[in-house]
Design a protein around this motif. Structure first.
Motif, PDB file in Angstrom:
ATOM      1  N   GLN A   1       0.806  -1.215   0.000  1.00  0.00           N
ATOM      2  CA  GLN A   1       0.000   0.000   0.000  1.00  0.00           C
ATOM      3  C   GLN A   1       0.841   1.268   0.000  1.00  0.00           C
TER       4      GLN A   1
ATOM      5  N   PRO B   1       7.268   4.697  -3.162  1.00  0.00           N
ATOM      6  CA  PRO B   1       7.771   5.910  -2.500  1.00  0.00           C
ATOM      7  C   PRO B   1       9.212   6.215  -2.887  1.00  0.00           C
TER       8      PRO B   1
ATOM      9  N   GLU C   1       6.036  10.303  -1.462  1.00  0.00           N
ATOM     10  CA  GLU C   1       5.726   9.962  -2.844  1.00  0.00           C
ATOM     11  C   GLU C   1       6.233  11.042  -3.791  1.00  0.00           C
TER      12      GLU C   1
ATOM     13  N   SER D   1       3.820  14.378  -1.495  1.00  0.00           N
ATOM     14  CA  SER D   1       2.827  13.879  -0.551  1.00  0.00           C
ATOM     15  C   SER D   1       3.404  12.710   0.243  1.00  0.00           C
TER      16      SER D   1
ATOM     17  N   ARG E   1       2.476   9.108   2.439  1.00  0.00           N
ATOM     18  CA  ARG E   1       1.491   8.057   2.715  1.00  0.00           C
ATOM     19  C   ARG E   1       1.927   7.261   3.940  1.00  0.00           C
TER      20      ARG E   1
ATOM     21  N   THR F   1       0.932   3.782   6.171  1.00  0.00           N
ATOM     22  CA  THR F   1       0.185   2.528   6.154  1.00  0.00           C
ATOM     23  C   THR F   1       0.340   1.835   7.501  1.00  0.00           C
TER      24      THR F   1
ATOM     25  N   LYS G   1      -6.856  12.046   3.082  1.00  0.00           N
ATOM     26  CA  LYS G   1      -7.758  10.899   2.980  1.00  0.00           C
ATOM     27  C   LYS G   1      -7.357   9.855   3.997  1.00  0.00           C
TER      28      LYS G   1
ATOM     29  N   VAL H   1      -4.784   3.283   5.476  1.00  0.00           N
ATOM     30  CA  VAL H   1      -3.966   4.178   4.663  1.00  0.00           C
ATOM     31  C   VAL H   1      -4.342   5.616   4.983  1.00  0.00           C
TER      32      VAL H   1
ATOM     33  N   ASP I   1      -3.353   9.411   3.735  1.00  0.00           N
ATOM     34  CA  ASP I   1      -2.658  10.229   2.755  1.00  0.00           C
ATOM     35  C   ASP I   1      -2.525  11.640   3.311  1.00  0.00           C
ATOM     36  N   LEU I   2      -1.278  12.113   3.403  1.00  0.00           N
ATOM     37  CA  LEU I   2      -0.976  13.381   4.041  1.00  0.00           C
ATOM     38  C   LEU I   2      -0.393  14.368   3.034  1.00  0.00           C
ATOM     39  N   ASP I   3      -0.796  15.626   3.165  1.00  0.00           N
ATOM     40  CA  ASP I   3      -0.217  16.709   2.371  1.00  0.00           C
ATOM     41  C   ASP I   3       0.641  17.564   3.293  1.00  0.00           C
TER      42      ASP I   3
END
Length: 345
Positions: free
Chosen positions: A211, A215, A264, A268, A270, A272, A311, A320, A322-324
């Motif tokens: 997931q 990266p 990523e 961004s 991620r 998991t 998200k 999961v 998802d970070l900004d």
């Protein structure tokens, strides 16, 4: 730069493995395939996709970059939070000049740690062979092995020994497999060599790694290591009390079976987190999201000072996030060591 390798105090040997990944028909990503090479008892895995980092930074350095170009890559990568997972920073310039490869030319790097040892797995770029490396060793002060299973050993009085990490003191080669295996003594390479040949290890649940996708850099932990290294027990009494209140408000949480955090392309991040069941993952997707959008006791301030949560989802038994990242925030380097509230067990 973060110095990796000092966290696991029981490490008794460090190992370097250089290996070419084949199998274009393998549906797994190269991070997943590389993780399969790690010893089964690995607890902490650090990944740096050097080819991807260079692409991200627009650094086309060629096959023989200068010392200034190597150092510039490291500096720019650090500023972009892409190199905190690397063990090669302090040795990079000397590696390129003396050994003919470095982060400026490597495909990728994988560093693993366990209670019994540490391993560094590097993918050489096309055009660099094990013969190219061995041709340089005698001139650098390495003594040639006396048998096929022996090691090239760097003399303690060789000037090169002060330029590179101790992981490069013992070197051995498997020409058929295209491997260079090294360590700071002769004990560690055996375990790494066996794991590379088996290529079937799974120290962290495969969903946690899968997931993460592809990266540029990532930190991956077993559940037991994450529940220790990222635990709120590493915070002071006041922060632990605040964390207890926040967890009680967030709802039910369950222990982790694995943890990953990666940068990523595009910047961004991620995260998991693995769980025993899909039901636990669905529950923890909500509670971990609440924790990741509030105060950050032990780290200081709020998580919103570092990132926005784009998200949160449950993918099978894996949560999961998802970070900004906020501009100038070092999310992976800051939050890959504890305490981290949303990774609490």
């Amino acid at each position: 730069m973060v110095v990796v390798g000092a966290v696991v105090v029981l490490v008794v040997a460090a190992v370097l493995v250089v290996v070419r990944l084949g199998g274009d028909d393998d549906e797994r990503g190269r991070l997943e395939r590389a993780v399969a090479f790690t010893p089964r008892d690995s607890q902490r895995i650090l990944w740096t996709d050097w080819a991807g980092v260079r692409d991200e930074l627009g650094a086309d350095l060629g096959a023989d970059p200068s010392a200034a170009e190597v150092q510039d890559l490291l500096d720019r990568g650090f500023e972009s939070d892409l190199t905190s997972t690397s063990a090669l920073g302090s040795s990079a310039v000397a590696m390129q000049e003396r050994l003919g490869f470095s982060p400026a030319t490597l495909e990728w790097e994988l560093y693993t740690q366990s209670e019994s040892g540490a391993a560094l797995v590097l993918q050489l770029a096309d055009g660099v062979s094990t013969d190219d490396v061995t041709d340089r060793l005698a001139g650098l002060g390495y003594a040639e092995p006396t048998d096929d299973d022996g090691y090239w050993v760097l003399g303690t009085d060789a000037p090169f020994s002060t330029e590179i990490t101790p992981e490069l003191v013992y070197l051995t080669f498997d020409d058929d497999a295209g491997l260079v295996i090294a360590g700071d003594n002769a004990a560690g390479p055996a375990e790494a060599r066996e794991s590379v040949r088996a290529a079937s290890s799974e120290p962290v649940p495969d969903g946690v790694v899968a997931q993460l996708g592809a990266p540029l850099s990532a930190a991956i932990f077993t559940g037991s290591y994450a529940c220790s290294a990222l635990a709120m027990g590493n915070a002071d009494d006041r922060d632990r009390a605040a964390a207890d209140d926040l967890v009680a408000q967030a709802g039910e949480i369950d222990p982790l079976t694995g943890f990953g955090m990666g940068v990523e392309p595009g910047g961004s991040v991620r995260v998991t987190m693995g769980f025993e069941t899909e039901a636990q993952a669905r529950t923890n997707a909500d509670t971990r999201a609440r924790l990741a959008t509030g105060p950050a006791p032990g780290q200081g301030g709020d998580f919103a000072d570092r990132f926005a949560l784009a998200k949160a989802s449950a993918e099978g038994s894996v949560v999961v996030l998802d970070l900004d990242p906020v501009d100038g925030a070092y999310v992976v380097s800051d939050l890959s060591s504890g305490p981290v509230l949303f990774a609490t067990c």
